[in-house]
Design an enzyme around this catalytic site. Structure first.
Site, PDB file in Angstrom:
ATOM      1  N   ASP A 113       0.483   5.345   3.920  1.00 29.12           N
ATOM      2  CA  ASP A 113       1.940   5.163   4.202  1.00 29.12           C
ATOM      3  C   ASP A 113       1.543   4.641   5.278  1.00 29.12           C
ATOM      4  OD1 ASP A 113       4.375   5.277   3.865  1.00 29.12           O
ATOM      5  OD2 ASP A 113       4.139   7.781   3.981  1.00 29.12           O
ATOM      6  N   ASP A 114       1.766   5.260   6.216  1.00 32.14           N
ATOM      7  CA  ASP A 114       2.046   4.758   7.605  1.00 32.14           C
ATOM      8  C   ASP A 114       1.127   5.688   8.631  1.00 32.14           C
ATOM      9  OD1 ASP A 114       4.440   2.824   7.045  1.00 32.14           O
ATOM     10  OD2 ASP A 114       5.003   5.404   6.608  1.00 32.14           O
ATOM     11  N   HIS A 136      10.157   4.493  -3.606  1.00 36.82           N
ATOM     12  CA  HIS A 136       9.775   5.800  -3.735  1.00 36.82           C
ATOM     13  C   HIS A 136      11.116   5.947  -4.013  1.00 36.82           C
ATOM     14  CE1 HIS A 136       7.420   3.617  -0.726  1.00 36.82           C
ATOM     15  NE2 HIS A 136       7.483   4.261   0.701  1.00 36.82           N
ATOM     16  N   GLU A 188      10.719  11.422  -2.002  1.00 36.72           N
ATOM     17  CA  GLU A 188      10.146  12.096  -0.978  1.00 36.72           C
ATOM     18  C   GLU A 188      11.192  12.928  -0.041  1.00 36.72           C
ATOM     19  OE1 GLU A 188       9.565   8.688   1.943  1.00 36.72           O
ATOM     20  OE2 GLU A 188       8.129   9.696   2.851  1.00 36.72           O
ATOM     21  N   HIS A 220       2.415   0.510   4.241  1.00 38.05           N
ATOM     22  CA  HIS A 220       3.191  -0.047   4.472  1.00 38.05           C
ATOM     23  C   HIS A 220       2.455  -1.011   6.164  1.00 38.05           C
ATOM     24  CE1 HIS A 220       6.769   1.720   2.675  1.00 38.05           C
ATOM     25  NE2 HIS A 220       5.874   2.939   2.390  1.00 38.05           N
ATOM     26  N   HIS A 246      -0.887   3.109  -1.466  1.00 44.42           N
ATOM     27  CA  HIS A 246       0.450   3.369  -0.960  1.00 44.42           C
ATOM     28  C   HIS A 246       0.598   2.582   0.324  1.00 44.42           C
ATOM     29  CE1 HIS A 246       4.479   5.339  -0.753  1.00 44.42           C
ATOM     30  NE2 HIS A 246       4.360   4.848   0.726  1.00 44.42           N
TER      31      HIS A 246
HETATM   32  N1  ADE Z   1       8.817   3.094   4.834  1.00 45.44           N
HETATM   33  C1  ADE Z   1       7.745   3.209   5.676  1.00 45.44           C
HETATM   34  N2  ADE Z   1       7.619   3.923   5.510  1.00 45.44           N
HETATM   35  C2  ADE Z   1       8.118   4.663   4.577  1.00 45.44           C
HETATM   36  C3  ADE Z   1       7.855   6.126   4.083  1.00 45.44           C
HETATM   37  N3  ADE Z   1       7.048   6.726   4.424  1.00 45.44           N
HETATM   38  N4  ADE Z   1       9.552   6.463   3.210  1.00 45.44           N
HETATM   39  C4  ADE Z   1      10.130   5.548   2.653  1.00 45.44           C
HETATM   40  N5  ADE Z   1      10.372   3.867   3.777  1.00 45.44           N
HETATM   41  C5  ADE Z   1       9.169   3.857   4.226  1.00 45.44           C
HETATM   42 ZN    ZN Z   2       5.865   4.919   1.849  1.00 48.86          ZN
END
Ligand code: ADE
Ligand code: ZN
Length: 340
Positions: free
Chosen positions: A281-282, A200, A203, A22, A20
């Protein structure tokens, strides 16, 4: 006396898999400023320090606003190549052996960048890294859920010439108010076309969104899935279906999905027999890549060495590699553990 095992060092050295991630969320401020300068695009922050001060989020939307703004400096194939190359070399330094990368084409096509430009840059870096650094990767095309379903269909059309480069279709962006059922038709199309599916769900959104992702989109994995645990029936369903969740501890902390890692639902997920995996994630925005996610959640929940190994095995088994690829990584892991 037997020396106590340093679990942080153990985590760093483990061969790992990420499921996971991005690619736009790996955009480090230093690279952002470099590309902005090259492309002659003004950033509203004076410098890296100033920009990093904006990385203080109260929820998902506040983060997404900053994340989409950062993407505006990406114009050329070379920019997408550099972004992807930088993440993959970081992955190499963290002993990641395989990674499944999401990209958001609409974030770029909506501002006039061609789909071809985006995917060609990302794909070339993935290919070069596989050859030069030995990290395998898969690509997940993610649909922005705050946009209408017609826009997702349009993206599908643009992606047709690149079908062989795309392994799965995902669903991301602002969750609440945009349930999976909004995308029933486009995901049915994706399934018919033979793509694997992720979304997703849970969350920020309610457990019902997880149920929709399972039953309407027919997902192969759930991204996040934290709020599934609020509903016993959905929790049981996840266990029975052996459905993997791609959990992102530092993301959850930064976006206030949890107030403290000590209260993270991962402990409950493991205790209930859910197939959980750890991911970043990011990472450029949330203060850590895969190792830091493992290390922080290990400390917060007192995860044992065996639980860490279980999490890594879950990632290998829940990956979109074929059985030969999975077995190769399971063997590599076992070999590492035998010699550790
Ligand atoms: N796009 C990038 N990170 C995300 C996240 N944590 N939740 C939803 N969309 C995203
Ligand atoms: Zn994500």
């Amino acid at each position: 006396m037997k020396k106590e095992l340093d679990l942080s060092e153990f985590i760093k050295q483990l061969p790992k898999v990420e499921l996971h991630l991005h690619i736009e969320g790996t955009f480090e401020p230093e690279l952002m400023f470099k590309i902005a300068q090259k492309n002659k695009i003004k950033i509203k922050y004076k410098n890296v320090v100033d920009l990093k001060k904006a990385y203080n989020f109260s929820n998902l939307q506040e983060f997404l606003d900053v994340y989409y703004a950062g993407c505006k400096v990406l114009l050329n194939e070379e920019d997408f190549y550099d972004l992807t190359w930088e993440y993959l070399t970081k992955a190499k330094s963290q002993n990641i052996k395989h990674t499944e990368i999401m990209f958001d084409p609409q974030t770029h096509t909506q501002r006039g960048i061609k789909f071809d430009t985006v995917i060609k840059g990302i794909h070339q870096a993935m290919k070069d890294v596989e050859e030069e650094l030995g990290i395998s990767s898969k690509l997940i095309m993610s649909i922005l859920r705050h946009l209408p379903e017609e826009s997702a269909f349009e993206t599908f059309k643009q992606s047709e010439p690149y079908k062989k480069w795309i392994d799965a279709i995902g669903l991301d962006s602002s969750e609440v108010g945009h349930p999976p059922s909004k995308f029933t038709n486009v995901f049915a199309h994706a399934k018919r076309e033979g793509y694997l599916i992720v979304a997703h769900a849970g969350e920020e959104g309610p457990p019902e969104y997880v149920k929709e992702a399972l039953n309407i989109l027919k997902v192969d994995r759930i991204d996040h899935g934290n709020r599934s645990l609020e509903n016993d029936k959905i929790t049981t369903e996840l266990v029975n279906r052996k459905m993997a969740l791609t959990v992102c501890p530092l993301s959850n902390l930064k976006l206030k999905v949890v107030n403290n890692l000590k209260n993270h639902p991962l402990r409950s997920m493991l205790d209930k027999g859910i197939i959980a995996t750890i991911n970043s994630d990011d990472p450029a925005y949330f203060g850590g890549y895969l190792n830091e996610n493992f290390i922080e959640i290990q400390k917060a929940l007192n995860l044992t060495k065996d639980e860490i190994i279980r999490l890594v095995k879950n990632s290998i088994n829940a990956s979109f590699l074929d059985d030969i690829g999975k077995n190769k990584l399971l063997k590599l892991l076992q070999n590492h553990l035998d010699n550790y």
